[in-house]
Design a protein around this motif. Sequence first.
Motif, PDB file in Angstrom:
ATOM      1  N   ALA A   1      45.871  38.106  48.813  1.00  0.00           N
ATOM      2  CA  ALA A   1      46.136  39.259  47.946  1.00  0.00           C
ATOM      3  C   ALA A   1      45.937  38.917  46.472  1.00  0.00           C
ATOM      4  O   ALA A   1      45.417  39.726  45.694  1.00  0.00           O
ATOM      5  N   THR A   2      46.343  37.707  46.083  1.00  0.00           N
ATOM      6  CA  THR A   2      46.336  37.329  44.673  1.00  0.00           C
ATOM      7  C   THR A   2      44.921  37.290  44.097  1.00  0.00           C
ATOM      8  O   THR A   2      44.653  37.865  43.024  1.00  0.00           O
ATOM      9  N   TYR A   3      44.016  36.610  44.784  1.00  0.00           N
ATOM     10  CA  TYR A   3      42.708  36.359  44.179  1.00  0.00           C
ATOM     11  C   TYR A   3      41.792  37.580  44.168  1.00  0.00           C
ATOM     12  O   TYR A   3      41.095  37.813  43.164  1.00  0.00           O
ATOM     13  N   PRO A   4      41.776  38.409  45.195  1.00  0.00           N
ATOM     14  CA  PRO A   4      41.030  39.667  45.047  1.00  0.00           C
ATOM     15  C   PRO A   4      41.568  40.543  43.921  1.00  0.00           C
ATOM     16  O   PRO A   4      40.793  41.192  43.207  1.00  0.00           O
ATOM     17  N   ALA A   5      42.896  40.556  43.739  1.00  0.00           N
ATOM     18  CA  ALA A   5      43.474  41.330  42.637  1.00  0.00           C
ATOM     19  C   ALA A   5      43.026  40.763  41.293  1.00  0.00           C
ATOM     20  O   ALA A   5      42.728  41.517  40.348  1.00  0.00           O
ATOM     21  N   LEU A   6      42.969  39.440  41.199  1.00  0.00           N
ATOM     22  CA  LEU A   6      42.520  38.799  39.967  1.00  0.00           C
ATOM     23  C   LEU A   6      41.062  39.142  39.669  1.00  0.00           C
ATOM     24  O   LEU A   6      40.721  39.540  38.546  1.00  0.00           O
ATOM     25  N   VAL A   7      40.212  38.999  40.680  1.00  0.00           N
ATOM     26  CA  VAL A   7      38.788  39.269  40.473  1.00  0.00           C
ATOM     27  C   VAL A   7      38.540  40.732  40.145  1.00  0.00           C
ATOM     28  O   VAL A   7      37.650  41.070  39.345  1.00  0.00           O
ATOM     29  N   LYS A   8      39.331  41.629  40.724  1.00  0.00           N
ATOM     30  CA  LYS A   8      39.194  43.056  40.412  1.00  0.00           C
ATOM     31  C   LYS A   8      39.406  43.306  38.921  1.00  0.00           C
ATOM     32  O   LYS A   8      38.698  44.123  38.302  1.00  0.00           O
ATOM     33  N   GLU A   9      40.366  42.598  38.323  1.00  0.00           N
ATOM     34  CA  GLU A   9      40.636  42.756  36.898  1.00  0.00           C
ATOM     35  C   GLU A   9      39.554  42.111  36.037  1.00  0.00           C
ATOM     36  O   GLU A   9      39.266  42.578  34.934  1.00  0.00           O
ATOM     37  N   LEU A  10      38.950  41.035  36.535  1.00  0.00           N
ATOM     38  CA  LEU A  10      37.952  40.306  35.752  1.00  0.00           C
ATOM     39  C   LEU A  10      36.560  40.902  35.861  1.00  0.00           C
ATOM     40  O   LEU A  10      35.740  40.743  34.946  1.00  0.00           O
ATOM     41  N   GLU A  11      36.277  41.579  36.952  1.00  0.00           N
ATOM     42  CA  GLU A  11      34.934  42.085  37.223  1.00  0.00           C
ATOM     43  C   GLU A  11      34.347  42.896  36.064  1.00  0.00           C
ATOM     44  O   GLU A  11      33.171  42.694  35.701  1.00  0.00           O
ATOM     45  N   PRO A  12      35.101  43.796  35.431  1.00  0.00           N
ATOM     46  CA  PRO A  12      34.501  44.597  34.357  1.00  0.00           C
ATOM     47  C   PRO A  12      34.129  43.806  33.103  1.00  0.00           C
ATOM     48  O   PRO A  12      33.407  44.326  32.242  1.00  0.00           O
ATOM     49  N   LEU A  13      34.606  42.565  32.977  1.00  0.00           N
ATOM     50  CA  LEU A  13      34.375  41.796  31.754  1.00  0.00           C
ATOM     51  C   LEU A  13      32.941  41.312  31.626  1.00  0.00           C
ATOM     52  O   LEU A  13      32.468  41.032  30.523  1.00  0.00           O
ATOM     53  N   GLY A  14      32.227  41.165  32.751  1.00  0.00           N
ATOM     54  CA  GLY A  14      30.869  40.629  32.705  1.00  0.00           C
ATOM     55  C   GLY A  14      30.838  39.146  32.412  1.00  0.00           C
ATOM     56  O   GLY A  14      30.016  38.658  31.618  1.00  0.00           O
ATOM     57  N   LEU A  15      31.724  38.390  33.072  1.00  0.00           N
ATOM     58  CA  LEU A  15      31.809  36.942  32.849  1.00  0.00           C
ATOM     59  C   LEU A  15      30.511  36.235  33.226  1.00  0.00           C
ATOM     60  O   LEU A  15      29.742  36.697  34.068  1.00  0.00           O
ATOM     61  N   GLY A  16      30.325  35.061  32.612  1.00  0.00           N
ATOM     62  CA  GLY A  16      29.172  34.244  32.955  1.00  0.00           C
ATOM     63  C   GLY A  16      29.181  33.838  34.406  1.00  0.00           C
ATOM     64  O   GLY A  16      28.143  33.860  35.071  1.00  0.00           O
TER      65      GLY A  16
END
Length: 356
Positions: free
Chosen positions: A245-260
């Motif tokens: 649960a933790t890591y999909p929630a984290l990636v969901k928040e990071l996805e819009p940032l356009g990280l390298g």
Amino acid sequence: MTTAFDPIDLSGTQLGNRIAMAPMTRSRAFGEGLTVTDSTVEYYGQRASAGLIITEGIQPSVLGQGYPNTPGLHSDEQIVAWRKVTDAVHAKGGKIFAQIMHAGRIGHPVLWPDQELVSVAPSAVAAAGQLYTQEGPKDFIAPRELSAAEIPAVIGEFVDASRNAIEAGFDGVELHGANGYLIHQFLADNTNLRTDEWGGSVQNRIRFAVEVTKAVAEAIGAERTGLRVSPGNLYNDIAETDPEATYPALVKELEPLGLGYLHVVEMVPGFREVTLALRKQFSGTFILNPATEGPTDHGALGLIEDGIADILAFGALFLANPDLPARLKAEGPYNTPDTASFFGGDDKGYIDYPAL
């Protein structure tokens, strides 16, 4: 079919291949003020044929140091010393990111100039085990819980170190959110016992990782910012009851940032399903340090061909084989890592591994 030897565009940074050197602590910052030395320049320069080098963990502040003789990026002297490394790698056509690592509760006052200092963490929970120091093994001590008012300043340390990395000539930074260090300590429910907005629910426990990543991306550019995570990793006395649960929630928040990139470490066998879920969720470049690090089996190079990863990160294999991409392409032979020289010591087991 895409292979590990094909080039890739890492959000504007052109990599010659898809083989990365994973970050590995070497404890050889013997220069004054924990600066890297000419041997470090040689070490990374030897490995410039990697598509991407990710450095050893670099502390963003005095209190962020977790092991003896690890380098920092919080002083002018450290910036100047790292510039020699980045210049050497770039002169050979390589690309290099600095891994910014705050150790949190993993550390000991014996490491710091002021031994009255106490490590900081999301909660005052000591890690089980010992730290090996120049004075011998030391039991981990209970950290001081960060107050909510102090957390923005710690986020600022990551930002400052990231700006320093760019000044030192790095192509970008990787934020170390894995292996039981400070960001991971906020993510894990056995080290984060807080009941405020920084702990408790999954959404609150991911907040620190999200805010650090956002702040760094805003400061140096999202395309030059990566994050490393290790779902389910038990290292440094971490226990996560809900990584699915933790890591999909984290990636969901990071996805819009356009990280390298997102860099996933599979330290625990059996977590491939979590890896696959994050891979599906993250649209940017996906770096995988697989649980199986063998160079020729389907669990390694085949992960690129299968589309499970965009880039593969190799640790000890790269440590012992400075020309690893060429050896992988030739299917060996491979030097055997000398485990006795992994941490600290002289140039033996550091810059004396032969090339093909």
